[in-house]
Design a protein around this motif. Structure first.
Motif, PDB file in Angstrom:
ATOM      1  N   ILE A 113      50.159 -39.251  24.394  1.00 17.52           N
ATOM      2  CA  ILE A 113      49.462 -39.669  25.637  1.00 17.52           C
ATOM      3  C   ILE A 113      49.428 -38.182  26.534  1.00 17.52           C
ATOM      4  CG2 ILE A 113      50.148 -42.161  25.531  1.00 17.52           C
ATOM      5  CD1 ILE A 113      52.250 -41.565  27.409  1.00 17.52           C
ATOM      6  N   LYS A 114      50.299 -37.283  26.221  1.00 19.07           N
ATOM      7  CA  LYS A 114      50.554 -36.191  27.102  1.00 19.07           C
ATOM      8  C   LYS A 114      50.986 -34.867  25.857  1.00 19.07           C
ATOM      9  CE  LYS A 114      49.938 -37.802  31.047  1.00 19.07           C
ATOM     10  NZ  LYS A 114      48.634 -37.040  31.816  1.00 19.07           N
ATOM     11  N   SER A 115      50.383 -33.596  26.361  1.00 21.55           N
ATOM     12  CA  SER A 115      50.906 -32.619  25.666  1.00 21.55           C
ATOM     13  C   SER A 115      51.765 -31.956  26.621  1.00 21.55           C
ATOM     14  CB  SER A 115      49.665 -31.949  25.162  1.00 21.55           C
ATOM     15  OG  SER A 115      49.131 -32.622  23.846  1.00 21.55           O
ATOM     16  N   CYS A 116      52.786 -31.255  26.221  1.00 20.18           N
ATOM     17  CA  CYS A 116      53.483 -30.270  26.963  1.00 20.18           C
ATOM     18  C   CYS A 116      53.086 -28.884  26.732  1.00 20.18           C
ATOM     19  CB  CYS A 116      55.154 -30.524  26.924  1.00 20.18           C
ATOM     20  SG  CYS A 116      55.867 -29.527  27.785  1.00 20.18           S
ATOM     21  N   LEU A 117      52.768 -28.116  27.633  1.00 21.27           N
ATOM     22  CA  LEU A 117      52.399 -26.734  27.367  1.00 21.27           C
ATOM     23  C   LEU A 117      53.757 -25.969  27.469  1.00 21.27           C
ATOM     24  CD1 LEU A 117      49.745 -26.230  30.121  1.00 21.27           C
ATOM     25  CD2 LEU A 117      49.430 -26.748  27.864  1.00 21.27           C
ATOM     26  N   VAL A 118      54.941 -26.367  27.778  1.00 21.51           N
ATOM     27  CA  VAL A 118      56.047 -25.357  27.594  1.00 21.51           C
ATOM     28  C   VAL A 118      56.610 -25.855  26.126  1.00 21.51           C
ATOM     29  CG1 VAL A 118      58.387 -25.241  28.236  1.00 21.51           C
ATOM     30  CG2 VAL A 118      56.778 -25.619  29.901  1.00 21.51           C
ATOM     31  N   CYS A 119      56.660 -27.017  25.803  1.00 17.67           N
ATOM     32  CA  CYS A 119      57.328 -27.562  24.293  1.00 17.67           C
ATOM     33  C   CYS A 119      56.383 -27.074  23.245  1.00 17.67           C
ATOM     34  CB  CYS A 119      57.552 -28.861  24.543  1.00 17.67           C
ATOM     35  SG  CYS A 119      58.755 -29.596  25.602  1.00 17.67           S
ATOM     36  N   LEU A 120      55.001 -26.936  23.677  1.00 17.78           N
ATOM     37  CA  LEU A 120      54.002 -26.964  22.923  1.00 17.78           C
ATOM     38  C   LEU A 120      53.752 -28.014  21.671  1.00 17.78           C
ATOM     39  CD1 LEU A 120      53.670 -23.067  22.160  1.00 17.78           C
ATOM     40  CD2 LEU A 120      52.382 -24.424  23.634  1.00 17.78           C
ATOM     41  N   ALA A 121      54.124 -29.094  22.318  1.00 20.16           N
ATOM     42  CA  ALA A 121      53.988 -30.525  21.356  1.00 20.16           C
ATOM     43  C   ALA A 121      53.506 -31.602  22.248  1.00 20.16           C
ATOM     44  CB  ALA A 121      55.383 -30.741  21.183  1.00 20.16           C
ATOM     45  N   SER A 122      52.995 -32.600  21.422  1.00 18.19           N
ATOM     46  CA  SER A 122      52.317 -33.856  22.065  1.00 18.19           C
ATOM     47  C   SER A 122      53.233 -34.961  21.861  1.00 18.19           C
ATOM     48  CB  SER A 122      51.031 -34.000  21.473  1.00 18.19           C
ATOM     49  OG  SER A 122      50.101 -32.824  21.740  1.00 18.19           O
ATOM     50  N   TYR A 123      53.239 -35.884  22.775  1.00 15.98           N
ATOM     51  CA  TYR A 123      54.502 -37.387  22.592  1.00 15.98           C
ATOM     52  C   TYR A 123      53.480 -38.548  22.877  1.00 15.98           C
ATOM     53  CZ  TYR A 123      57.355 -33.230  23.356  1.00 15.98           C
ATOM     54  OH  TYR A 123      58.056 -31.788  23.044  1.00 15.98           O
ATOM     55  N   GLU A 159      53.949 -15.726  24.723  1.00  8.97           N
ATOM     56  CA  GLU A 159      54.259 -16.167  25.868  1.00  8.97           C
ATOM     57  C   GLU A 159      53.257 -17.290  26.325  1.00  8.97           C
ATOM     58  OE1 GLU A 159      57.077 -15.856  27.850  1.00  8.97           O
ATOM     59  OE2 GLU A 159      58.190 -14.614  26.517  1.00  8.97           O
ATOM     60  N   VAL A 160      53.372 -18.288  27.182  1.00 14.59           N
ATOM     61  CA  VAL A 160      52.523 -19.308  27.553  1.00 14.59           C
ATOM     62  C   VAL A 160      51.755 -18.534  28.633  1.00 14.59           C
ATOM     63  CG1 VAL A 160      52.345 -21.476  28.841  1.00 14.59           C
ATOM     64  CG2 VAL A 160      54.073 -21.353  27.226  1.00 14.59           C
ATOM     65  N   MET A 161      50.355 -18.659  28.424  1.00 15.17           N
ATOM     66  CA  MET A 161      49.416 -18.312  29.302  1.00 15.17           C
ATOM     67  C   MET A 161      49.271 -18.796  30.623  1.00 15.17           C
ATOM     68  SD  MET A 161      46.579 -16.411  26.622  1.00 15.17           S
ATOM     69  CE  MET A 161      46.294 -17.955  25.774  1.00 15.17           C
ATOM     70  N   LYS A 162      49.855 -18.344  31.704  1.00 18.34           N
ATOM     71  CA  LYS A 162      49.721 -19.324  32.836  1.00 18.34           C
ATOM     72  C   LYS A 162      48.668 -18.516  34.170  1.00 18.34           C
ATOM     73  CE  LYS A 162      54.202 -21.446  32.318  1.00 18.34           C
ATOM     74  NZ  LYS A 162      55.584 -21.500  33.056  1.00 18.34           N
ATOM     75  N   ILE A 163      48.519 -17.475  33.443  1.00 16.42           N
ATOM     76  CA  ILE A 163      47.839 -16.540  34.487  1.00 16.42           C
ATOM     77  C   ILE A 163      46.195 -16.483  33.828  1.00 16.42           C
ATOM     78  CG2 ILE A 163      47.459 -14.466  35.803  1.00 16.42           C
ATOM     79  CD1 ILE A 163      50.540 -14.127  35.079  1.00 16.42           C
ATOM     80  N   PHE A 164      45.403 -16.286  34.921  1.00 15.80           N
ATOM     81  CA  PHE A 164      43.789 -16.180  34.676  1.00 15.80           C
ATOM     82  C   PHE A 164      43.418 -15.012  35.131  1.00 15.80           C
ATOM     83  CE2 PHE A 164      39.072 -16.418  35.235  1.00 15.80           C
ATOM     84  CZ  PHE A 164      38.776 -16.816  34.091  1.00 15.80           C
ATOM     85  N   CYS A 165      42.964 -13.997  34.452  1.00 11.44           N
ATOM     86  CA  CYS A 165      42.540 -12.597  35.041  1.00 11.44           C
ATOM     87  C   CYS A 165      41.030 -12.892  35.178  1.00 11.44           C
ATOM     88  CB  CYS A 165      42.712 -11.427  33.830  1.00 11.44           C
ATOM     89  SG  CYS A 165      42.081  -9.915  34.462  1.00 11.44           S
ATOM     90  N   ARG A 166      40.599 -12.802  36.353  1.00  8.31           N
ATOM     91  CA  ARG A 166      39.188 -12.897  36.797  1.00  8.31           C
ATOM     92  C   ARG A 166      38.522 -11.575  36.440  1.00  8.31           C
ATOM     93  NH1 ARG A 166      39.667 -16.050  42.841  1.00  8.31           N
ATOM     94  NH2 ARG A 166      40.075 -18.102  41.707  1.00  8.31           N
ATOM     95  N   THR A 167      39.231 -10.510  36.308  1.00 11.33           N
ATOM     96  CA  THR A 167      38.658  -9.304  36.295  1.00 11.33           C
ATOM     97  C   THR A 167      37.817  -9.128  34.631  1.00 11.33           C
ATOM     98  OG1 THR A 167      40.091  -8.102  37.604  1.00 11.33           O
ATOM     99  CG2 THR A 167      38.877  -6.660  35.924  1.00 11.33           C
ATOM    100  N   ASP A 168      38.935  -9.898  33.850  1.00 14.64           N
ATOM    101  CA  ASP A 168      38.541  -9.623  32.506  1.00 14.64           C
ATOM    102  C   ASP A 168      37.910 -11.219  31.870  1.00 14.64           C
ATOM    103  OD1 ASP A 168      38.903  -7.053  32.040  1.00 14.64           O
ATOM    104  OD2 ASP A 168      40.911  -7.357  31.704  1.00 14.64           O
ATOM    105  N   GLN A 169      38.088 -12.151  32.807  1.00 16.19           N
ATOM    106  CA  GLN A 169      37.600 -13.483  32.495  1.00 16.19           C
ATOM    107  C   GLN A 169      38.321 -14.257  31.462  1.00 16.19           C
ATOM    108  OE1 GLN A 169      35.279 -15.669  34.327  1.00 16.19           O
ATOM    109  NE2 GLN A 169      35.859 -14.060  35.732  1.00 16.19           N
TER     110      GLN A 169
END
Length: 262
Positions: A113-123, A159-169
């Motif tokens: 019902i949910k996936s965790c971006l830190v654990c990289l697992a679904s539960y 590493e988990v990608m938590k940032i979006f680079c608008r310069t390089d999209q």
């Protein structure tokens, strides 16, 4: 407790190869049962070795056993399948081919019902509960179930990608930001998602408005066509009346002239 018993009973009658309820169940001489097609495919792959084995206990058979349908087991499985379809609890929904399966379930897996971006697992509901109860998981980011969790991990820095680079999209991790993306225009992925969702909403509203405007134009065009058709029909009707009156007049004049000649 009743729900747990239902799960145990269901798993007892599941094929250990496809993990689904047995279909046309057959039983090997070692006592383990499988779907007829599943064990045939398994043994077909072992044909070249000339030795066939049980996928569960690894007992070997020479020659290849002749399979016969287990009619009693088939009847029990059919009864279980019917019962499960009639009264399956919502929180015991098993994952199908198109669903995201719970990574913590053993045996047959439930829907996540949910996936965790830190654990990289679904539960599933049961295994997700620690994320709500334990302080250790409070900062974990939960999202809708996803099969592509690895896409959120930077291939260079793991590493988990938590940032979006608008310069390089593109999405990047914190280490990328300190390296080749230093000085670029960056925001959090959540902020970028919110912006894109707003833009998508505006575009959707414009498209819907455009469709409504087109529908109005089509309706007006249809009304104009109806008016033109009505006008044309009226013109034809008036013309027929005029021609009819003209013919009657010509006939009367002709009759008058004949009488005068006589």
């Amino acid at each position: 407790m009743e729900q747990q018993a239902a799960v145990i009973d269901t798993e007892t009658f599941c094929c250990s190869i496809c993990l689904d309820l047995l279909k046309d169940p057959v039983t090997a001489t070692c006592g383990h049962s499988y779907c007829c097609d599943c064990i045939k495919i398994h043994w077909n792959e072992e044909d070249r070795r000339g030795i066939h084995s049980c996928p569960q206990c690894r007992e070997t058979f020479i020659p290849r056993p002749v399979l016969a349908k287990n009619t009693i087991l088939a009847a029990l499985v059919e009864q279980l399948r019917t019962t499960r379809l009639q009264a399956a609890p919502v929180d015991l929904c098993y994952a199908g081919p198109e669903d995201v399966a719970c990574d913590s379930c053993s045996g047959r897996k439930l829907k996540a019902i949910k996936s965790c971006l830190v654990c990289l697992a679904s539960y599933c509901k049961k295994h997700l509960q620690p994320h709500y109860d334990s302080a250790a998981f409070k900062k974990h980011k939960l999202v809708e179930p996803s099969k592509n969790l690895q896409e959120n991990i930077c291939s260079r820095h793991d590493e988990v990608m938590k940032i979006f680079c608008r310069t390089d999209q593109k999405c990047i991790c914190s280490l990328c930001l300190m390296d080749e993306h230093r000085g670029h225009n960056t925001v959090s992925t959540a902020a970028e998602r919110a912006v894109r969702q707003r833009n998508l909403k505006v575009k959707r509203e414009k498209i819907q408005q455009g469709i409504q405007d087109r529908e109005k134009d089509v309706k007006l065009l249809q009304q104009e066509l109806e008016a033109i058709k009505h006008s044309a029909d009226k013109t034809v009707e008036d013309s027929e009346k005029i021609f009819t009156q003209l013919i009657h007049l010509i006939q009367k004049r002709s009759s008058d002239v004949k009488q005068q000649i006589r």
